[in-house]
Scaffold this motif. Structure first.
Motif, PDB file in Angstrom:
ATOM      1  N   ASP A  16       0.868  -1.172   0.000  1.00  0.00           N
ATOM      2  CA  ASP A  16       0.000   0.000   0.000  1.00  0.00           C
ATOM      3  C   ASP A  16       0.907   1.224   0.000  1.00  0.00           C
ATOM      4  O   ASP A  16       1.586   1.498   0.989  1.00  0.00           O
ATOM      5  CB  ASP A  16      -0.902  -0.004   1.234  1.00  0.00           C
ATOM      6  CG  ASP A  16      -1.945   1.095   1.203  1.00  0.00           C
ATOM      7  OD1 ASP A  16      -1.656   2.179   0.654  1.00  0.00           O
ATOM      8  OD2 ASP A  16      -3.045   0.876   1.735  1.00  0.00           O
ATOM      9  N   THR A  18       0.204   4.268   0.131  1.00  0.00           N
ATOM     10  CA  THR A  18      -0.270   5.330   1.005  1.00  0.00           C
ATOM     11  C   THR A  18       0.225   5.139   2.435  1.00  0.00           C
ATOM     12  O   THR A  18       0.677   6.078   3.068  1.00  0.00           O
ATOM     13  CB  THR A  18      -1.813   5.373   1.007  1.00  0.00           C
ATOM     14  OG1 THR A  18      -2.268   5.471  -0.335  1.00  0.00           O
ATOM     15  CG2 THR A  18      -2.327   6.550   1.808  1.00  0.00           C
ATOM     16  N   GLU A  49      -2.439   1.773  -4.557  1.00  0.00           N
ATOM     17  CA  GLU A  49      -2.710   3.028  -3.855  1.00  0.00           C
ATOM     18  C   GLU A  49      -3.705   2.848  -2.724  1.00  0.00           C
ATOM     19  O   GLU A  49      -3.661   3.573  -1.740  1.00  0.00           O
ATOM     20  CB  GLU A  49      -3.208   4.072  -4.839  1.00  0.00           C
ATOM     21  CG  GLU A  49      -2.148   4.513  -5.825  1.00  0.00           C
ATOM     22  CD  GLU A  49      -2.638   5.616  -6.741  1.00  0.00           C
ATOM     23  OE1 GLU A  49      -3.677   6.230  -6.437  1.00  0.00           O
ATOM     24  OE2 GLU A  49      -1.981   5.839  -7.754  1.00  0.00           O
ATOM     25  N   VAL A  50      -4.620   1.899  -2.860  1.00  0.00           N
ATOM     26  CA  VAL A  50      -5.650   1.686  -1.842  1.00  0.00           C
ATOM     27  C   VAL A  50      -5.732   0.193  -1.542  1.00  0.00           C
ATOM     28  O   VAL A  50      -5.827  -0.626  -2.442  1.00  0.00           O
ATOM     29  CB  VAL A  50      -7.029   2.188  -2.328  1.00  0.00           C
ATOM     30  CG1 VAL A  50      -8.098   1.901  -1.294  1.00  0.00           C
ATOM     31  CG2 VAL A  50      -6.980   3.661  -2.657  1.00  0.00           C
ATOM     32  N   THR A  51      -5.663  -0.143  -0.256  1.00  0.00           N
ATOM     33  CA  THR A  51      -5.856  -1.515   0.202  1.00  0.00           C
ATOM     34  C   THR A  51      -6.787  -1.479   1.408  1.00  0.00           C
ATOM     35  O   THR A  51      -7.274  -0.424   1.796  1.00  0.00           O
ATOM     36  CB  THR A  51      -4.522  -2.183   0.611  1.00  0.00           C
ATOM     37  OG1 THR A  51      -4.007  -1.491   1.757  1.00  0.00           O
ATOM     38  CG2 THR A  51      -3.512  -2.167  -0.516  1.00  0.00           C
ATOM     39  N   SER A  54      -5.862   1.199   4.059  1.00  0.00           N
ATOM     40  CA  SER A  54      -6.065   2.633   3.885  1.00  0.00           C
ATOM     41  C   SER A  54      -7.469   3.020   3.426  1.00  0.00           C
ATOM     42  O   SER A  54      -7.818   4.192   3.451  1.00  0.00           O
ATOM     43  CB  SER A  54      -5.054   3.185   2.871  1.00  0.00           C
ATOM     44  OG  SER A  54      -5.204   2.558   1.616  1.00  0.00           O
TER      45      SER A  54
END
Length: 87
Positions: A16, A18, A49-51, A54
Motif C-alpha cells: 500500500d 499510502t 494506492e488503496v488496500t 487505507s
C-alpha cells in the motif's frame, strides 16, 4: 474448466503506497519488481494506492497522508510559486 487458458496463480506481495502496509497473498498479476519477504523468499511486488489498510470502508476513518490539494502538489512538483499567497 478448459485446460491451458487460465493465468498462473502464484504468491505476490502487495504494498500500500499510502501507508506502507505490505501483505503476501496469491494473485495472477506479475511484476518486474521483487521484494524479500519475512520468510526469506523473494516475491513479485505489486504497488497499490488503496488496500484494506487505507480504505475508509475497512478502517472506519479517513487516513490523510498529504493535506495539500491537487493544485498545490502540481505547483510544488514543478516549482511554480503562488503569487496570490499571503506572505
Amino acid at each position: 474448466m478448459k485446460p491451458n487458458i487460465h493465468p498462473e496463480y502464484h504468491p505476490v506481495v502487495f504494498l500500500d503506497t499510502t501507508t506502507g502496509f505490505k501483505f503476501l497473498t496469491g494473485s495472477t498479476k506479475n511484476s518486474s519488481e521483487t521484494i524479500e519477504w519475512e520468510d526469506g523468499n523473494t516475491y513479485p511486488l505489486i504497488r497499490a494506492e488503496v488496500t484494506s489498510d487505507s480504505h475508509p470502508f475497512y478502517t472506519g476513518r479517513q487516513k490523510f497522508t498529504q493535506a495539500d490539494g491537487r493544485v498545490d502538489r502540481f505547483n510544488k512538483k514543478y516549482g511554480i510559486k503562488d503569487t496570490n499567497a499571503a506572505e
